[in-house]
Motif scaffolding. Sequence first.
Motif, short mmCIF file in Angstrom:
data_model
loop_
_atom_site.label_atom_id
_atom_site.label_comp_id
_atom_site.label_asym_id
_atom_site.label_seq_id
_atom_site.Cartn_x
_atom_site.Cartn_y
_atom_site.Cartn_z
N LEU A 58 0.79 -1.20 0.03
CA LEU A 58 0.08 0.06 -0.05
C LEU A 58 0.99 1.27 0.13
N GLY A 59 0.71 2.28 -0.85
CA GLY A 59 1.28 3.58 -0.83
C GLY A 59 0.57 4.43 0.08
N ILE A 60 0.90 4.80 1.26
CA ILE A 60 0.03 5.95 2.11
C ILE A 60 1.07 7.03 2.12
N MET A 61 -0.02 8.02 1.83
CA MET A 61 0.58 9.47 1.88
C MET A 61 0.33 9.94 3.34
N GLN A 62 0.79 11.03 3.80
CA GLN A 62 0.52 11.66 5.13
C GLN A 62 -0.69 12.54 4.87
N ARG A 63 -1.54 12.98 5.90
CA ARG A 63 -2.33 14.04 5.67
C ARG A 63 -1.76 15.16 5.16
N ALA A 64 -2.86 16.46 4.90
CA ALA A 64 -2.20 17.65 4.36
C ALA A 64 -1.43 18.12 5.54
N GLY A 65 -2.11 18.07 6.80
CA GLY A 65 -1.40 18.73 7.94
C GLY A 65 -0.04 17.98 8.26
N GLY A 66 0.35 16.94 7.89
CA GLY A 66 1.68 16.14 8.21
C GLY A 66 1.51 15.15 9.13
N GLN A 67 0.25 14.82 9.66
CA GLN A 67 0.25 13.74 10.48
C GLN A 67 -0.19 12.30 9.47
N LEU A 68 0.26 11.31 10.14
CA LEU A 68 0.02 9.96 9.54
C LEU A 68 -1.54 9.75 9.47
N LYS A 69 -2.12 8.96 8.34
CA LYS A 69 -3.52 8.69 8.34
C LYS A 69 -3.30 7.66 9.39
N ASP A 70 -4.75 7.48 9.92
CA ASP A 70 -5.14 6.46 10.84
C ASP A 70 -4.60 5.16 10.41
N THR A 71 -4.81 4.94 8.99
CA THR A 71 -4.48 3.47 8.45
C THR A 71 -2.93 3.13 8.72
N ALA A 72 -1.96 4.25 8.37
CA ALA A 72 -0.62 4.06 8.69
C ALA A 72 -0.33 4.03 10.08
N ALA A 73 -1.04 4.86 11.17
CA ALA A 73 -0.52 4.79 12.35
C ALA A 73 -1.10 3.35 12.84
N ASN A 74 -1.88 3.01 12.43
CA ASN A 74 -2.75 1.57 12.94
C ASN A 74 -1.85 0.55 12.73
N ILE A 75 -1.47 0.63 11.24
CA ILE A 75 -0.57 -0.59 10.97
C ILE A 75 0.69 -0.68 11.53
N ARG A 76 1.40 0.63 12.03
CA ARG A 76 2.47 0.67 12.60
C ARG A 76 2.59 -0.13 14.08
N SER A 77 1.41 0.38 14.84
CA SER A 77 1.21 -0.02 16.28
C SER A 77 0.80 -1.63 16.19
#
Length: 208
Positions: A58-77
Amino acid sequence: MQFDFEHLSRSERYKLMASVITPRPIAWVTTLNPAGMLNAAPFSFFNMFGDDPPIVALGIMQRAGGQLKDTAANIRSGKAFVVNIAGEAQAVAMNDTSIDAPEGTDEAALFNVEVLPSERVAPPRIASVPASFECRLQQIVEVSETQSIVIGEVVYGHVRDEFIVDADKMRLNVDAMRLIGRMHGPGYYARTTDLFDLRRPVWPLDRD
Ligand SMILES: Cc1cc2nc3c(=O)[nH]c(=O)nc-3n(C[C@H](O)[C@H](O)[C@H](O)COP(=O)(O)O)c2cc1C
């Protein structure tokens, strides 16, 4: 006309590539946050990349504000995710869950997307889709500060019984799934109902 990517803006690069690199399959990804809250979102920077081991990315971009998208954060954790493959019947719900909702929003509940427990990973799968693939995180390639490629190994698959023709030969009624792909522009999707058949040539070439 030619385009030197060094001189294109980010949005020009996106438009040029995303218009032409089509149709793209769509992973409708379900994940859990550390508190166990469900998240669902579609990703069309997605494909399978091999079968030994069975790999998806999956190619996941950051949100416009620079935070991780929830999907990216949840896969990391959580180190796991489920790739749900939507058919035309799930297109509206899939598209709805792309809403840029505040962190921790359960988009599945918001849009009445029913889920079922998975077999090998913690995040549940979406009940209505033709097929789902349970994935364990294999690695994350941090391509830049704003984008990452999440590589997952598929550990379990689900196909709705109505689409199984012959399980021993792994023959599926893919036509009946009415799978969809992502096209150019902000809102275009493609159906997969207009097919043509071309067999791979076999050596030695036998053509008149
Ligand atoms: C069909 C479709 C495909 C998308 N593909 C991607 C993608 O490949 N990568 C990405 O970062 N965002 C993609 N998006 C946008 C995300 O779905 C959107 O940012 C979503 O809010 C992310 O949700 P999350 O923060 O809950 O993970 C796509 C949206 C749609 C409608």
